[in-house]
Scaffold this active site. Structure first.
Site, mmCIF file in Angstrom:
data_model
loop_
_atom_site.group_PDB
_atom_site.id
_atom_site.type_symbol
_atom_site.label_atom_id
_atom_site.label_comp_id
_atom_site.label_asym_id
_atom_site.label_seq_id
_atom_site.Cartn_x
_atom_site.Cartn_y
_atom_site.Cartn_z
ATOM 1 N N ASP A 45 -19.366 -37.774 -18.611
ATOM 2 C CA ASP A 45 -18.386 -38.304 -19.557
ATOM 3 C C ASP A 45 -17.332 -39.134 -18.830
ATOM 4 O OD1 ASP A 45 -17.004 -36.224 -18.376
ATOM 5 O OD2 ASP A 45 -16.626 -35.123 -20.237
ATOM 6 N N SER A 46 -17.451 -39.196 -17.492
ATOM 7 C CA SER A 46 -16.658 -40.155 -16.709
ATOM 8 C C SER A 46 -16.872 -41.579 -17.205
ATOM 9 C CB SER A 46 -17.042 -40.062 -15.228
ATOM 10 O OG SER A 46 -18.455 -40.103 -15.061
ATOM 11 N N ASP A 84 -23.516 -34.643 -19.571
ATOM 12 C CA ASP A 84 -22.318 -33.916 -19.992
ATOM 13 C C ASP A 84 -22.306 -33.711 -21.499
ATOM 14 O OD1 ASP A 84 -20.789 -33.286 -17.750
ATOM 15 O OD2 ASP A 84 -19.883 -35.272 -17.647
ATOM 16 N N LYS A 112 -24.355 -30.210 -18.967
ATOM 17 C CA LYS A 112 -23.238 -29.710 -18.158
ATOM 18 C C LYS A 112 -22.046 -29.467 -19.068
ATOM 19 C CE LYS A 112 -20.899 -32.353 -15.095
ATOM 20 N NZ LYS A 112 -19.498 -32.251 -15.580
ATOM 21 N N GLU A 114 -17.922 -27.722 -19.188
ATOM 22 C CA GLU A 114 -16.757 -27.381 -18.379
ATOM 23 C C GLU A 114 -16.093 -26.116 -18.901
ATOM 24 O OE1 GLU A 114 -14.011 -30.640 -18.312
ATOM 25 O OE2 GLU A 114 -15.503 -32.097 -17.645
ATOM 26 N N GLU A 181 -15.331 -28.902 -8.661
ATOM 27 C CA GLU A 181 -14.559 -30.132 -8.469
ATOM 28 C C GLU A 181 -13.141 -29.834 -7.993
ATOM 29 O OE1 GLU A 181 -13.271 -34.251 -10.804
ATOM 30 O OE2 GLU A 181 -14.735 -32.901 -11.715
#
EC number: 2.1.2.11
Length: 264
Positions: A45-46, A84, A112, A114, A181
């Site tokens: 999602d960067s 993501d 993925k 978070e 991270e």
């Protein structure tokens, strides 16, 4: 070329063979990365920041991720492809399952997400329904408004113990990979050694099983602030393919990330 699988990465961990991974968002770069030997890619999602020009990852939608996942899959048909689930795409286990199905249909091998122990039920539900999960701990960019910015996480005994506890909980729930991270090297080492699953670091020193970089950081084309952990491999090589090969070689040998890219 044989497809890369979770089992491939598990063997890397067992053999203590570091591996390089990278973000990819389109067909052309995915093909280039695959041609040069990168076998694990993330549609992150960067892309909200690097591709769309937002100031955070929060505006990214599941449809955005699915679109870019399909493009990357066409460029790298045999890579292990992570995607993501973006902000608010997995607030409940049911929502996570629906959105995971969308990105898996687009070509992802794994999603993925978070977060820590609060995700245990979601991870269990997804893995029971044949959706492999990669966890993400430490600096989790979707939580930028809670953290008050992009800061190193897990400093101090209490914070470090909490992250280790989260990592073990995600693994026990069925997560098959973990991204760490922006955490101190010492904590990254503790977590990597405590887990049976492979750990991929970004800003976590050279002690994790693998490394990931945002491709724009690896090529020095990120506007504005450049993270401490980033290295411009294109500046040293002058050629994108050579830059990819150097990135892989430095990760595999443990040269990158160096002390100058690490936190304590």
């Amino acid at each position: 070329m044989k497809p890369t699988t979770i089992a491939s990465l598990q063997k890397c961990k067992q053999d203590k063979k570091r591996f390089a991974t990278i973000t990819a968002y389109d067909y052309s770069f995915a093909k280039l990365f695959a041609d040069e030997g990168i076998n694990v890619m993330l549609v992150g999602d960067s892309l909200g920041m690097t591709v769309q020009g937002h100031d955070s990852t929060l505006p990214v939608t599941v449809a955005d991720i699915a679109y870019h996942t399909a493009a990357v899959r066409r460029g790298a048909p045999n890579c292990l492809l992570l995607a993501d689930l973006p902000f608010m795409a997995y607030a409940t286990p049911e929502q996570a399952f629906e959105n995971a199905a969308t990105v898996m249909r687009a070509g992802a091998n794994m999603v993925k997400i978070e977060g820590g122990e609060w995700l245990v039920e979601t991870v269990q539900m997804l893995t029971e329904r044949a959706v492999p999960v990669c966890g993400h701990l430490g600096l989790t960019p979707q939580s930028v408004n809670i953290f008050g910015g992009y800061k190193v996480q897990g400093r101090g005994d209490e914070a470090g113990d909490r992250l280790l506890s989260d990592a073990l909980a995600l693994e026990a729930a069925g997560a098959q990979l973990l991204v760490l991270e922006c955490v101190p090297v010492e904590l990254a080492k503790r977590i990597t050694e405590a887990l049976a699953i492979p750990v991929i670091g970004i800003g976590a020193g050279n002690v994790t099983d693998g490394q990931i970089l945002v491709m724009h950081d690896a090529f020095g084309i990120t506007g504005g602030h450049i993270p401490k952990f980033a290295k411009n491999f294109l500046a040293e090589t002058g050629d994108i393919r050579a830059a990819v090969r150097q990135y892989m070689a430095e990760v595999e040998s443990g040269v990158y990330p160096g002390e100058e890219h690490s936190f304590h």
